[in-house]
Enzyme design. Sequence first.
Site, mmCIF file in Angstrom:
data_model
loop_
_atom_site.group_PDB
_atom_site.id
_atom_site.type_symbol
_atom_site.label_atom_id
_atom_site.label_comp_id
_atom_site.label_asym_id
_atom_site.label_seq_id
_atom_site.Cartn_x
_atom_site.Cartn_y
_atom_site.Cartn_z
ATOM 1 C CG HIS A 250 118.405 -30.503 82.846
ATOM 2 N ND1 HIS A 250 119.324 -29.495 82.746
ATOM 3 C CD2 HIS A 250 118.168 -30.690 84.177
ATOM 4 C CE1 HIS A 250 119.622 -29.073 83.975
ATOM 5 N NE2 HIS A 250 118.942 -29.783 84.854
ATOM 6 C CB ALA A 251 113.711 -35.207 81.131
ATOM 7 C CD GLU A 253 118.574 -29.375 79.045
ATOM 8 O OE1 GLU A 253 119.680 -29.924 79.071
ATOM 9 O OE2 GLU A 253 118.193 -28.566 79.907
ATOM 10 N NE ARG A 305 115.681 -27.661 85.483
ATOM 11 C CZ ARG A 305 116.745 -27.041 84.972
ATOM 12 N NH1 ARG A 305 116.830 -26.833 83.684
ATOM 13 N NH2 ARG A 305 117.728 -26.649 85.748
ATOM 14 N NE ARG A 325 120.453 -25.358 89.592
ATOM 15 C CZ ARG A 325 120.575 -25.424 88.270
ATOM 16 N NH1 ARG A 325 121.171 -26.463 87.709
ATOM 17 N NH2 ARG A 325 120.102 -24.449 87.502
ATOM 18 C CG HIS A 377 123.012 -29.487 80.175
ATOM 19 N ND1 HIS A 377 122.050 -29.631 81.144
ATOM 20 C CD2 HIS A 377 124.118 -30.099 80.669
ATOM 21 C CE1 HIS A 377 122.554 -30.295 82.178
ATOM 22 N NE2 HIS A 377 123.816 -30.593 81.919
ATOM 23 C CB SER A 378 119.718 -27.947 74.495
ATOM 24 O OG SER A 378 118.418 -28.348 74.873
ATOM 25 C CE1 TYR A 379 116.707 -21.190 74.256
ATOM 26 C CE2 TYR A 379 115.663 -22.902 75.567
ATOM 27 C CZ TYR A 379 115.709 -21.605 75.129
ATOM 28 O OH TYR A 379 114.768 -20.706 75.581
ATOM 29 C CE1 TYR A 429 120.898 -16.186 89.907
ATOM 30 C CE2 TYR A 429 121.091 -14.215 88.545
ATOM 31 C CZ TYR A 429 120.706 -14.823 89.720
ATOM 32 O OH TYR A 429 120.132 -14.076 90.696
ATOM 33 C CD GLU A 451 123.016 -25.000 78.753
ATOM 34 O OE1 GLU A 451 122.086 -25.458 78.052
ATOM 35 O OE2 GLU A 451 123.022 -25.049 79.985
HETATM 36 ZN ZN LIG Z 1 120.138 -28.676 81.038
#
Ligand SMILES: [Zn+2]
Length: 488
Positions: A250-251, A253, A305, A325, A377-379, A429, A451
């Site tokens: 994800h861009a 993060e 993102r 995804r 990843h974050s966060y 989730y 994360e």
């Molecule tokens: Zn992410």
Amino acid sequence: METWSRTVVLLLVITVTCSALINELPPGKEWPANNSVKQPFDDDPETTTILILSEKEPSNPIAEHLEVEGPEETIIDASLPVLRSTSPESRVDYTGAQIWKVSTQNTNVRGVIYRLRRRNLISTWGGNQSSIDILVKSNAVNNVTRVFKRERIPIEVVIEDLQQRINEENPPLDPNEVELQNRRGHRMTWKQYHRVEDIHGFMDYLAKTYPKIVSVNSIGKSYEGRDLKVLRISDGKPTNKAVFIDGGIHAREWISPATVTYFINQFAENFDVETDDIKNIDWYFLPVVNPDGYEHTHQSDRLWRKNKKPSRTTSRTCIGTDLNRNFGYRWGGKGSSGNPCSEIYRGSSAFSEPESKALSDFIKSSSANFTAYITYHSYGQYLLYPWGYDNAVPPDYKDLDELGNRMASAIRQTRGSSYQVGSSSGLLYPASGGSDDWAKGQGIRYSFTIELSDTGRYGFILPTSFIEPVARESLNGLRVLAAQVAKL
Ligand SMILES: [Zn+2]
């Protein structure tokens, strides 16, 4: 008849020639002959998943998993912001936009947030068990304030002016640091968030400086043609297990590539004095899975993102697929969207994106003995194991949970940071098409999504002073994983 048999012979010759070519590629370079997605657990009765029957409703959608869209998603307002120019001059301006922490005690919170998001007044960032972080667009602050007051939902303004935070996040290096940079042979520091060019330059520098243990390979290109560079650290022992680590799916993060490059630096620069656990592993690092998106966050939109490949459907064009995804294990299920304008758009098919395809092709075609896959990843500070696609866990989830908890405790012992451990669907989730699910589905034993910090004070806009402490505690967590892998 003769023409017919000649055609058959010709076809046979073509088939044989093509497969011969594929097989003659050097080891590690050969690519699978077709694009069919392997889902070993789907057809293997020995490894069926254990479904967790959860009493509680997953009422605390958190972090990236939060952007779950219901069946109404197809009628999302067509006036959503579509394309941002890629020219450096035009930046998306977040002046006046705010980050709020919204308490989830009130039962109608989710419905309110869902409706506000559909009206394009807010977007969702992350959260924890008791609250959700939302971004309120600048021209909607008054409107959204009224809605929350009316619904009696308590809020706390965490960031009053998002653009101001963005401006302060990544200041230029002081002159002494720049001087050091120039003498060192690469520009990488852990005092700043660096561009892809600096990160790749750093990787090439290490390969040149330590050719006996470090090598760099491009495993493919991004949509815009940037290299997907993997750095390998290995002393070449044939008994070594292998660990694959990536960042920057994800861009926005930014702490993720910064942390992964910190590991690279630590292992490559100090390999001789590193522990046997570290030396008995072949390390593969892909610090920037999504270089186009990452560059876009530096040049145009700090909060981008997805990747940058346009997606067309009959009604509209939007930019970008959520690479997390797009992986081919139970692709297309819960927690992903078929709407190209959604932040969690899954793409037109599994591995439709060059970045996720290159990563998976590399792992599938490599002969390395991958025993762990970790994606940063974050966060939110979570240590997550599969499955993400639904509220289920793999048969060996107790191993994953036990190792995850030991990693979390090593992180905590560094400077007190607390990480929660659990399955991503259970703790957060459902979100299908994630890289961790795919890696586990490939039979890689330890698969984790981590994360990183923080828990919402700064969210994605984590100041540079956090890089070193966050990376250092994460390294201590990684050492626990290395010890586990090395002793197998
Ligand atoms: Zn992410």
